[in-house]
Write an enzyme that holds these catalytic residues in place. Structure first.
Site: not given
Ligand code: CAO
Length: 428
Positions: A17-18, A72, A75, A96-97, A136-137, A139, A168, A247-249
């Protein structure tokens, strides 16, 4: 006027995904994105969570429309030669290997620069340089490592991951901006550069208000807009703040009519100071306008529970849409909790192009989100990515794939397959 990235060629070595989010954004802006998938397998998401047998999954289609595709085997010797041609042909390589995979293929930064000094090499990794850079990571790992999970949820419950794909898709967005900046700088320098977006960094960047709060907590040991104030305890780390506004509110989620049976009959309500008088009148608490315990934001802070309880007594008599309409008459900020079902069927989001239909002529109709918008938009419909791989080998037969400088039959089985509809890559 054409599209912003017309003429930019992206060698899209991304999966899951990322990375695909990043290259998809570039494609929406007009870049020619050539997705390279593993021979014989393709992007793993083609098969993940399929809801129609034999048809690319929604996950894959939503992340890869408007791209071209080749498979492809990078290797194999032939595959490497094809990849070299593609490196020379393209402006940006996005990957993003897992850490080191590109180097292990023989395509180090130095080698890529040798082949094409103008090439920008853009990577998503789980972590930036440091103790975890080899990991490896996915989401949710990024959400946990980037500070989102520890600050999401209720004080008396465990950390929670969010439904938003900030690890991601959030990192893909960061990377896309880095690429566009590198392309801009290349106009002046004539040279490429490396761009890295780490998922931990991306999540942390999106959690900056919590980093702000950590520094406030260090200094003052209390945060008065958090639900832990005034009766709970603060530790040394930013606690989970339930639905309190960042936030501030001050704000929170309140029940609306039907909440007993509808899990989304809720409204986010913000007790914004400039409209305090209108809020009091609306919820039947006109005496709070001047009451010493409620008249100013400062004195209200320890009594926010009372404020929101009174708001809820009012909202629970209205549907979330009725409440929103009435509150908006007085510019009181609020928002309904919308389900995915409601969003998918919302006509205004279709009309604005925020939700687009991908290739309705294909086997299925796919709805997808699309951001950001530009004045000069691409067509509102995305084009689904044809399947590269086994299924299409027969249909491409001996098609000449000029990127390789030879016919596919010569390249050898599994080295390279051009997807249907992908068109030809001109000779480099
Ligand atoms: N031809 C030949 N080999 C190929 C290939 C191709 N076209 N495309 C990929 N490969 C090989 C890679 O070279 C790698 O081989 P080596 O391990 O021998 O170097 C192998 O396929 C596996 O690649 P991978 O390690 O990237 O894939 P994985 O499924 O094991 O891990 C992921 C997936 C996402 C955990 C890992 O890629 C990763 O951590 N990426 C960076 C962070 C990221 O983007 N995560 C987001 C994922 S979306 O939730």
């Amino acid at each position: 006027m054409g599209k912003a990235l017309d003429g930019v060629r992206i060698l899209d070595f991304t999966h899951v995904q990322s990375g695909p989010t990043c290259t998809q954004l570039l494609a929406w802006f007009g870049a020619d994105v050539i997705k390279v998938e593993k021979a014989g397998a393709g992007d793993i998401t083609r098969e993940q969570l399929r809801d129609i047998p034999g048809v690319d999954s929604l996950y894959f289609t939503m992340l890869n429309h408007n791209k071209r595709s080749v498979t492809l085997d990078t290797k194999s010797e032939n595959g490497k030669r094809v990849l070299e041609k593609l490196v020379k042909y393209c402006d940006v390589l996005v990957e993003n290997f897992a850490p080191g995979a590109l180097d292990r293929m023989g395509f180090t930064w130095e080698r890529i620069q040798e082949l094409n000094p103008r090439m920008i090499v853009a990577s998503v990794k789980g972590f930036g340089p440091g103790p975890y850079e080899e990991c490896k990571v996915y989401e949710n790992v990024a959400q946990c490592a980037g500070g989102s999970a520890s600050t999401t949820g209720f004080d008396d419950g465990p950390p929670l991951v969010t439904g938003a794909q900030i690890g991601d898709s959030g990192t893909g967005l960061h990377l896309a901006l880095g690429i566009v900046a590198a392309l801009y700088q290349r106009n002046a320098t004539g040279r490429g550069q490396k761009v890295l977006a780490a998922m931990q960094d991306g999540v942390l960047n999106l959690c900056r208000v919590k980093l702000r709060d950590q520094q406030r907590l260090d200094r003052t040991q209390v945060m008065k807009e958090y639900p832990q104030f005034p009766n709970g305890k603060f530790g040394s780390a930013v606690p989970r703040a339930a639905n309190a506004s960042g936030g501030g509110q001050p704000g929170t989620i309140v029940k609306c009519k039907g909440w007993e049976t509808d899990p989304n009959a809720y409204l986010y309500f913000i007790a914004q100071a400039p409209v305090w008088k209108d809020i009091c009148k609306m919820i039947g608490k006109a005496d709070w306008i001047t009451h010493p315990d409620f008249a100013t934001p400062e004195v209200r802070l320890p009594r926010l529970k009372d404020v929101f309880a009174a708001v809820e007594t009012w909202t629970v008599t209205k549907t979330k849409f009725e409440a929103m309409a009435l509150l908006n008459e007085h510019d009181i900020p609020c928002g309904p909790i919308l389900s995915m079902e409601e969003l998918a069927n919302e006509p205004s989001l279709r009309k604005s192009g925020t939700i687009v239909e991908v290739d309705p002529s294909a086997t299925r109709q796919v709805l997808d989100g699309r951001q950001p918008h530009q004045d000069e938009r691409q067509p509102d419909r995305g084009q689904a990515l044809a399947l590269a791989g086994r299924t299409h080998r027969r249909s491409i037969g001996r098609t000449r794939v000029r990127g390789c400088g030879r016919s596919r039959a010569e390249i050898g089985k599994g080295d390279m397959t051009m997807a249907r509809g992908a068109g030809l890559i001109p000779e480099v």
